[in-house]
Scaffold this motif. Sequence first.
Motif, PDB file in Angstrom:
ATOM      1  N   SER A 183       0.818  -1.214   0.000  1.00 17.43           N
ATOM      2  CA  SER A 183       0.000   0.000   0.000  1.00 17.43           C
ATOM      3  C   SER A 183       0.856   1.270   0.000  1.00 17.43           C
ATOM      4  N   LEU A 184       2.063   1.185   0.526  1.00 21.58           N
ATOM      5  CA  LEU A 184       2.950   2.349   0.515  1.00 21.58           C
ATOM      6  C   LEU A 184       3.385   2.688  -0.909  1.00 21.58           C
ATOM      7  N   TYR A 185       3.672   1.674  -1.698  1.00 20.03           N
ATOM      8  CA  TYR A 185       4.044   1.889  -3.101  1.00 20.03           C
ATOM      9  C   TYR A 185       2.859   2.479  -3.875  1.00 20.03           C
ATOM     10  N   ASN A 186       1.668   1.976  -3.579  1.00 24.27           N
ATOM     11  CA  ASN A 186       0.464   2.483  -4.230  1.00 24.27           C
ATOM     12  C   ASN A 186       0.298   3.974  -3.933  1.00 24.27           C
ATOM     13  N   LYS A 187       0.430   4.345  -2.676  1.00 23.28           N
ATOM     14  CA  LYS A 187       0.285   5.746  -2.285  1.00 23.28           C
ATOM     15  C   LYS A 187       1.381   6.595  -2.917  1.00 23.28           C
ATOM     16  N   LEU A 188       2.602   6.068  -2.944  1.00 26.56           N
ATOM     17  CA  LEU A 188       3.706   6.784  -3.571  1.00 26.56           C
ATOM     18  C   LEU A 188       3.399   7.052  -5.043  1.00 26.56           C
ATOM     19  N   GLY A 189       2.905   6.038  -5.737  1.00 24.84           N
ATOM     20  CA  GLY A 189       2.532   6.211  -7.141  1.00 24.84           C
ATOM     21  C   GLY A 189       1.455   7.271  -7.303  1.00 24.84           C
ATOM     22  N   ASP A 190       0.450   7.239  -6.438  1.00 26.63           N
ATOM     23  CA  ASP A 190      -0.630   8.233  -6.513  1.00 26.63           C
ATOM     24  C   ASP A 190      -0.097   9.652  -6.314  1.00 26.63           C
ATOM     25  N   LEU A 191       0.836   9.805  -5.391  1.00 24.67           N
ATOM     26  CA  LEU A 191       1.403  11.135  -5.151  1.00 24.67           C
ATOM     27  C   LEU A 191       2.234  11.600  -6.339  1.00 24.67           C
ATOM     28  N   TYR A 192       2.967  10.680  -6.945  1.00 19.16           N
ATOM     29  CA  TYR A 192       3.721  11.049  -8.148  1.00 19.16           C
ATOM     30  C   TYR A 192       2.780  11.471  -9.274  1.00 19.16           C
ATOM     31  N   VAL A 193       1.635  10.809  -9.381  1.00 17.76           N
ATOM     32  CA  VAL A 193       0.650  11.196 -10.394  1.00 17.76           C
ATOM     33  C   VAL A 193       0.203  12.634 -10.156  1.00 17.76           C
TER      34      VAL A 193
END
Length: 90
Positions: free
Chosen positions: A39-49
């Motif tokens: 879930s941390l990677y998912n959130k990181l990806g969302d923030l990069y978006v």
Amino acid sequence: MAELVDVKRKIAELEARGSVDEAIATLERVIKEFPKEGSLYNKLGDLYVKLNHQKNALNAYEKGARVFKEETYFPNAIALCKKILRFDKN
């Protein structure tokens, strides 16, 4: 070692304040502590978006999908693969 729930709360607070860069920096540090928390990677990806950093987002989503797969959270891995396909059809 920080508690995961506290870290997620801090990241949400940073994002809500508009401190997306700081939230990303925090996530990148925390991922080293919790490398098997997809879930941390998912959130990181969302923030990069949010910052329009597509390549970094795709990289984070791919790492998250691999973590979810390794931890046998297949529906979560599939969800991240779908996010990847939304941004990169290849």
